[in-house]
Design a protein around this motif. Sequence first.
Motif, PDB file in Angstrom:
ATOM      1  N   UNK A  85       0.607  -1.054  -0.060  1.00 20.54           N
ATOM      2  CA  UNK A  85      -0.171  -0.058   0.173  1.00 20.54           C
ATOM      3  C   UNK A  85       0.913   1.132  -0.055  1.00 20.54           C
ATOM      4  N   UNK A  86       0.339   2.366  -0.059  1.00 18.11           N
ATOM      5  CA  UNK A  86       0.983   3.665  -0.011  1.00 18.11           C
ATOM      6  C   UNK A  86      -0.029   4.821   0.613  1.00 18.11           C
ATOM      7  N   UNK A  87       0.906   6.064   1.018  1.00 22.38           N
ATOM      8  CA  UNK A  87      -0.036   7.022   1.546  1.00 22.38           C
ATOM      9  C   UNK A  87       0.564   8.167   1.163  1.00 22.38           C
ATOM     10  N   UNK A  88       0.131   9.430   1.519  1.00 25.59           N
ATOM     11  CA  UNK A  88       0.969  10.757   1.244  1.00 25.59           C
ATOM     12  C   UNK A  88       1.290  11.078   2.631  1.00 25.59           C
ATOM     13  N   UNK A  89       2.737  10.944   2.745  1.00 18.39           N
ATOM     14  CA  UNK A  89       3.548  11.000   3.906  1.00 18.39           C
ATOM     15  C   UNK A  89       4.045  12.394   4.183  1.00 18.39           C
ATOM     16  N   UNK A  90       4.061  13.359   3.355  1.00 21.06           N
ATOM     17  CA  UNK A  90       4.167  14.667   3.771  1.00 21.06           C
ATOM     18  C   UNK A  90       3.450  15.659   2.659  1.00 21.06           C
ATOM     19  N   UNK A 125       9.551  12.688  14.681  1.00 23.90           N
ATOM     20  CA  UNK A 125       9.322  11.586  13.673  1.00 23.90           C
ATOM     21  C   UNK A 125      10.519  10.659  13.934  1.00 23.90           C
ATOM     22  N   UNK A 126      10.219   9.331  14.252  1.00 19.72           N
ATOM     23  CA  UNK A 126      11.116   8.440  14.492  1.00 19.72           C
ATOM     24  C   UNK A 126      11.837   7.810  13.422  1.00 19.72           C
ATOM     25  N   UNK A 127      13.277   7.633  13.491  1.00 26.73           N
ATOM     26  CA  UNK A 127      13.960   7.249  12.120  1.00 26.73           C
ATOM     27  C   UNK A 127      14.374   5.690  12.133  1.00 26.73           C
ATOM     28  N   UNK A 185       4.929  10.904  10.330  1.00 19.64           N
ATOM     29  CA  UNK A 185       4.728  12.343  10.268  1.00 19.64           C
ATOM     30  C   UNK A 185       3.599  12.682  10.913  1.00 19.64           C
ATOM     31  N   UNK A 186       3.280  14.190  10.837  1.00 16.86           N
ATOM     32  CA  UNK A 186       2.591  14.889  11.613  1.00 16.86           C
ATOM     33  C   UNK A 186       1.459  15.774  10.837  1.00 16.86           C
TER      34      UNK A 186
END
Length: 400
Positions: free
Chosen positions: A106-111, A140-142, A149-150
């Motif tokens: 799957x995918x998403x808009x992270x920023x 944001x944890x790396x 993201x927020x």
Amino acid sequence: MAGGDIAPVEPVVETPVVAEASGWDFSGQAVVYYQTRDNAVNDLFDQEASAADAGLQLRAVNKDVFAGIGAGFEVTGLSTLNLENSVVSGVMQGTGNGDIDDQTDGGWISQAYLTYGFGNTSFKLGRQELPKALSPFAFSEGWNVFKNTFDAALVVNTDLPDTTIVYAYVYGGNQSVGNVTDFNKFNDHDGIHMLTVQNKSIEGLTLTGSYYYAPNFAQATGDDAHILWGDAKYAISDYAVALQGGYIFGDAVDNHETTSFGAKVGGNFGMFDASLAYSYVGDEDMAATVTNFGGVKTPLYTQMILNQGVIENDSQYIKVAAGAKALGGKFGVAYGQRLAADNNTLDDHNPYELDVTYKTKVFNDSTTLFAGYVLTDADDNAVNNGDSQNMIRVWGRYNF
């Protein structure tokens, strides 16, 4: 220990630069990630004990789209490459809810954000990353495949000499683990307000203080929650000392206020470095924890690869770490152990953790490779029948 580094470098809180029009800047990264962890019924590398992901992230940033307004976009995708049918049985970050078949691809808009600046003040509005140095309880944890993201509004001002003032209104975000495509509200319609002030007036000394206010945090009663957090770091030559401390309070946490304190000393010795850290977190009722809103880690100096559940509340903990630059990369080793706890449900047991890591960059520094081994004492973890537990984590990250 984001990503397993013994001594991670935190981003410096600075005003984002508002540049002249330069068009769109395109970049991204490709990641492969594998982890295996034994338990009471499975050995290392067994399919049932392992998880994996492959991911691709693409971003586009323009600092001046129109009239000084900038924009940034980032899309992220994850896939197991069908490994769940032969090599692994889980994912590091899921892209859905339900069984493994719903989490694999799957995918998403992270920023997705807009920026604007004038004078010494800048604004950033939308979905974005927040660094721990700026926002110790919403960062944001790396350490995982991709950062959380927020959804936030961010204002940064540097009018005062050697001082940076940051205000953030954090509405929600995803998590570093679980279903990363799911962005939720952190505090219903009220959001969380943060104010950070950082001062560097004295050479070598960085003072940072943050205050969080969560109105109506307890929705049933309308009670508020507050967090105060401070950090002082002094570095001279190759040596550094640091102190941190905080207080979680308010009617929303009832009578479970949490007090925390930490200290760290360290230095560099040629190709070697070493540090010693201590943390104390009170509240034996374990109600309010020193934990990131958007993930699972803590801002404590004693944070290691897996120990957040031990140090985030009711704990005194010590961590010793060392690193060495060799073989084109850096080796790290860290040992941590809880010294004491007040909660009787832990049976006075003080678990330990040992981390051994190696990290290097190859192909003209475009690719980062990481390998880590973790040994944990799981006597207070019924999942492993009281035995120690081994974990191996490897990943590669190509930036373009």
